[in-house]
Design a protein around this motif. Structure first.
Motif, PDB file in Angstrom:
ATOM      1  N   PRO A  87     -33.961   7.422  46.958  1.00 37.91           N
ATOM      2  CA  PRO A  87     -32.516   7.475  47.195  1.00 37.91           C
ATOM      3  C   PRO A  87     -31.901   6.085  47.009  1.00 37.91           C
ATOM      4  N   GLY A  88     -30.790   6.026  46.268  1.00 35.26           N
ATOM      5  CA  GLY A  88     -30.130   4.735  46.007  1.00 35.26           C
ATOM      6  C   GLY A  88     -30.733   3.984  44.822  1.00 35.26           C
ATOM      7  N   GLY A  89     -31.792   4.543  44.228  1.00 34.75           N
ATOM      8  CA  GLY A  89     -32.426   3.885  43.070  1.00 34.75           C
ATOM      9  C   GLY A  89     -31.563   4.012  41.814  1.00 34.75           C
ATOM     10  N   VAL A  90     -31.871   3.173  40.823  1.00 33.98           N
ATOM     11  CA  VAL A  90     -31.012   3.164  39.628  1.00 33.98           C
ATOM     12  C   VAL A  90     -31.825   3.415  38.353  1.00 33.98           C
ATOM     13  N   LEU A  91     -31.150   4.078  37.419  1.00 37.56           N
ATOM     14  CA  LEU A  91     -31.713   4.324  36.087  1.00 37.56           C
ATOM     15  C   LEU A  91     -30.958   3.442  35.097  1.00 37.56           C
ATOM     16  N   ARG A  92     -31.677   2.698  34.276  1.00 39.14           N
ATOM     17  CA  ARG A  92     -31.033   1.875  33.238  1.00 39.14           C
ATOM     18  C   ARG A  92     -31.850   2.026  31.959  1.00 39.14           C
ATOM     19  N   ILE A  93     -31.211   2.592  30.936  1.00 41.72           N
ATOM     20  CA  ILE A  93     -31.936   2.873  29.696  1.00 41.72           C
ATOM     21  C   ILE A  93     -31.181   2.295  28.506  1.00 41.72           C
ATOM     22  N   LEU A  94     -31.864   1.495  27.728  1.00 40.43           N
ATOM     23  CA  LEU A  94     -31.237   0.892  26.550  1.00 40.43           C
ATOM     24  C   LEU A  94     -31.608   1.686  25.314  1.00 40.43           C
ATOM     25  N   ASP A  95     -30.592   2.114  24.582  1.00 39.53           N
ATOM     26  CA  ASP A  95     -30.863   2.816  23.312  1.00 39.53           C
ATOM     27  C   ASP A  95     -29.615   2.744  22.432  1.00 39.53           C
ATOM     28  N   PHE A  96     -29.453   3.726  21.568  1.00 36.29           N
ATOM     29  CA  PHE A  96     -28.320   3.705  20.629  1.00 36.29           C
ATOM     30  C   PHE A  96     -27.271   4.723  21.052  1.00 36.29           C
ATOM     31  N   HIS A  97     -26.011   4.436  20.679  1.00 39.93           N
ATOM     32  CA  HIS A  97     -24.930   5.395  20.902  1.00 39.93           C
ATOM     33  C   HIS A  97     -24.024   5.401  19.677  1.00 39.93           C
ATOM     34  N   THR A  98     -23.462   6.558  19.373  1.00 36.60           N
ATOM     35  CA  THR A  98     -22.513   6.616  18.248  1.00 36.60           C
ATOM     36  C   THR A  98     -21.309   5.723  18.564  1.00 36.60           C
ATOM     37  N   THR A  99     -20.660   5.220  17.489  1.00 32.60           N
ATOM     38  CA  THR A  99     -19.558   4.279  17.701  1.00 32.60           C
ATOM     39  C   THR A  99     -18.182   4.937  17.517  1.00 32.60           C
ATOM     40  N   GLY A 100     -18.153   6.128  16.901  1.00 32.45           N
ATOM     41  CA  GLY A 100     -16.863   6.747  16.603  1.00 32.45           C
ATOM     42  C   GLY A 100     -16.287   6.255  15.284  1.00 32.45           C
ATOM     43  N   GLN A 101     -16.959   5.296  14.631  1.00 31.75           N
ATOM     44  CA  GLN A 101     -16.516   4.832  13.299  1.00 31.75           C
ATOM     45  C   GLN A 101     -17.324   5.621  12.270  1.00 31.75           C
ATOM     46  N   PRO A 102     -16.636   6.483  11.466  1.00 31.48           N
ATOM     47  CA  PRO A 102     -17.383   7.437  10.633  1.00 31.48           C
ATOM     48  C   PRO A 102     -18.387   6.775   9.697  1.00 31.48           C
ATOM     49  N   PHE A 103     -18.009   5.673   9.035  1.00 25.87           N
ATOM     50  CA  PHE A 103     -18.941   5.046   8.091  1.00 25.87           C
ATOM     51  C   PHE A 103     -20.151   4.480   8.833  1.00 25.87           C
ATOM     52  N   ARG A 104     -19.883   3.768   9.894  1.00 20.13           N
ATOM     53  CA  ARG A 104     -20.972   3.149  10.653  1.00 20.13           C
ATOM     54  C   ARG A 104     -21.925   4.216  11.219  1.00 20.13           C
ATOM     55  N   ASP A 105     -21.343   5.289  11.752  1.00 24.56           N
ATOM     56  CA  ASP A 105     -22.192   6.334  12.332  1.00 24.56           C
ATOM     57  C   ASP A 105     -23.004   7.044  11.248  1.00 24.56           C
ATOM     58  N   LEU A 106     -22.381   7.235  10.074  1.00 21.05           N
ATOM     59  CA  LEU A 106     -23.125   7.858   8.970  1.00 21.05           C
ATOM     60  C   LEU A 106     -24.312   6.977   8.569  1.00 21.05           C
ATOM     61  N   MET A 107     -24.087   5.669   8.493  1.00 22.00           N
ATOM     62  CA  MET A 107     -25.167   4.768   8.096  1.00 22.00           C
ATOM     63  C   MET A 107     -26.294   4.767   9.133  1.00 22.00           C
ATOM     64  N   MET A 108     -25.946   5.027  10.384  1.00 26.71           N
ATOM     65  CA  MET A 108     -26.977   5.087  11.426  1.00 26.71           C
ATOM     66  C   MET A 108     -27.793   6.379  11.282  1.00 26.71           C
TER      67      MET A 108
ATOM     68  N   VAL B  85     -26.261   1.021  26.916  1.00 27.95           N
ATOM     69  CA  VAL B  85     -27.074   1.239  28.118  1.00 27.95           C
ATOM     70  C   VAL B  85     -26.590   2.510  28.807  1.00 27.95           C
ATOM     71  N   LEU B  86     -27.523   3.401  29.076  1.00 25.54           N
ATOM     72  CA  LEU B  86     -27.228   4.595  29.865  1.00 25.54           C
ATOM     73  C   LEU B  86     -27.527   4.264  31.326  1.00 25.54           C
ATOM     74  N   GLU B  87     -26.502   4.409  32.154  1.00 27.92           N
ATOM     75  CA  GLU B  87     -26.647   4.047  33.575  1.00 27.92           C
ATOM     76  C   GLU B  87     -26.493   5.300  34.439  1.00 27.92           C
ATOM     77  N   ALA B  88     -27.284   5.409  35.474  1.00 26.20           N
ATOM     78  CA  ALA B  88     -27.108   6.499  36.445  1.00 26.20           C
ATOM     79  C   ALA B  88     -27.729   6.062  37.763  1.00 26.20           C
ATOM     80  N   GLU B  89     -27.368   6.756  38.833  1.00 21.88           N
ATOM     81  CA  GLU B  89     -27.858   6.393  40.170  1.00 21.88           C
ATOM     82  C   GLU B  89     -28.420   7.640  40.855  1.00 21.88           C
ATOM     83  N   LYS B  90     -29.426   7.422  41.646  1.00 23.54           N
ATOM     84  CA  LYS B  90     -29.926   8.509  42.493  1.00 23.54           C
ATOM     85  C   LYS B  90     -29.126   8.467  43.794  1.00 23.54           C
ATOM     86  N   PRO B  91     -28.508   9.598  44.183  1.00 23.42           N
ATOM     87  CA  PRO B  91     -27.689   9.550  45.407  1.00 23.42           C
ATOM     88  C   PRO B  91     -28.479   9.010  46.605  1.00 23.42           C
ATOM     89  N   ALA B  92     -27.786   8.197  47.413  1.00 25.53           N
ATOM     90  CA  ALA B  92     -28.476   7.567  48.560  1.00 25.53           C
ATOM     91  C   ALA B  92     -28.789   8.606  49.627  1.00 25.53           C
TER      92      ALA B  92
END
Ligand SMILES: C[S@@+](CC[C@H](N)C(=O)[O-])C[C@H]1O[C@@H](n2cnc3c(N)ncnc32)[C@H](O)[C@@H]1O
Length: 348
Positions: free
Chosen positions: A258-279, A341-348
């Motif tokens: 309880p109260g612990g944290v999740l932190r995950i680094l990865d990729f996310h789409t940018t909303g820019q069509p060319f950049r996202d297509l290249m990804m 970074v994907l962030e989330a928390e475990k409820p305390a």
């Protein structure tokens, strides 16, 4: 293994590939982006059609895949010429929890992720090849692992931790950064690949750090319920099939106190069509079949479904301050990964 130990020829091979990859990122990508920009008009619906029609596109696409293949060739040749740097597959290392009965899933063994021949798990050489190749994949910008330090120092909330677990820790560069940033915490790295774990073990010993490594599936770690106050992962999600991701998040939630944290680094789409297509295309050309589906998945909803609160993505700027407050990146002209970074928390 450092570049200083290589022969002049071996270093020249690596430098050549690094230079090619930088040209691809710094020169070809902006040239293609400019052509696409100019060609796009109000009635253009399909960014892909426009992109494929540009003169730079074949060069950009060929060099993306060709230079990645050259990279692994150059690195494999260098490692093969230095057997003294390869840890024997039967080396006995105290405190390293290897599981000889662990069955690696087919989705993991069937693909040469990143085009690395034989993957990161085959034998001792594959871990060394991965170590050296990863530096070139990051265009020489993570040679001192500042990227991983930045994650540990800016994305992980500053507080006291008893136990941290780093899922999919590879050869440990994400794990030892946590231990350096939070020396009082017990830190555990979990990883599928035994060769990577042997290398991780050797590296933390050389750094004089006490980090525990465990060979296990990140979705079935075998650690006790509610035993961790941080669950982290860097560059792991996009290597896991989207159908398996819920079990990874379920495991993370189970591990968090309880109260612990999740932190995950990865990729996310940018909303820019060319950049996202290249990804998307990067995933295809780089043999990363799970990348696009992961980027399309609504992971904050999965977090909520497994009992985690306040799940959200924020951008990560590896050249600047690291974690940013919003999902918005500083403008850059070169090809680069859309880190987040994907962030989330475990409820305390
Ligand atoms: C791109 S590497 C990232 C390594 C490290 N976290 C870093 O940032 O350098 C991804 C790692 O996750 C491991 N991996 C993938 N799926 C896994 C799973 N289900 N369980 C444990 N390890 C996994 C791979 O073997 C690989 O070493």
């Amino acid at each position: 293994m450092t570049q200083g130990t290589l022969s002049l020829d071996e270093r020249a091979n690596l430098d050549f590939v690094l230079y090619l990859r930088r040209r691809w990122a710094d020169v070809l990508y902006p040239a293609l982006a400019a052509e696409v920009n100019e060609a796009v008009s109000a009635d253009v619906q399909d960014i892909a059609e426009t992109t494929y029609a540009q003169p730079s596109y074949p060069w950009f696409a060929w060099l993306e895949r060709g230079s990645q293949k050259m990279l692994w060739r150059a690195v494999s040749d260098a490692v093969e010429a230095h057997p003294e740097y390869v840890l024997p597959d039967d080396s006995i290392l105290p405190d390293l929890e290897l599981d000889p009965d662990l069955v690696l899933p087919q989705w993991y063994t069937d693909w040469d992720i990143h085009l690395q021949p034989g993957g990161v798990w085959g034998n001792g050489a594959s871990a060394r090849v991965y170590e050296m190749g990863a530096k070139l994949v990051m265009l020489g910008e993570n040679d001192d692992y500042s990227f991983h330090r930045l994650f540990a120092e800016t994305a992980v909330p500053k507080r006291s931790y008893q136990r941290m677990v780093d899922l999919g820790c590879g050869f440990g560069k994400s794990t030892w950064a946590l231990k350096q940033a939070f020396p009082d915490a017990e830190v555990i790295g979990v990883e599928f690949s035994a060769p990577c774990l042997r290398l991780a073990y050797e590296k933390v010993k050389a750094l004089g750090l006490a980090v525990h490594f465990r060979q296990a599936d990140a979705c079935v770690t075998g650690l006790e319920n509610a035993s961790c106050d941080l669950v982290s992962a860097t560059m792991l999600l996009h290597e896991i099939p989207v159908g398996v991701l819920p079990s990874l998040f379920h495991e993370a939630s189970r591990l968090l106190a309880p109260g612990g944290v999740l932190r995950i680094l990865d990729f996310h789409t940018t909303g820019q069509p060319f950049r996202d297509l290249m990804m998307v295309e990067h995933g295809v050309r780089n043999n990363e079949p799970f990348m696009s589906p992961m980027m399309d998945a609504d992971l904050p909803v999965i977090c909520r479904d497994v009992g985690l609160d306040a799940a959200r993505w924020v951008a990560f700027d590896e050249r600047g301050v690291g974690r940013l407050e919003e999902l918005d990146w500083p403008a850059r002209h070169d090809w680069h990964f859309p880190w987040a970074v994907l962030e989330a928390e475990k409820p305390a």
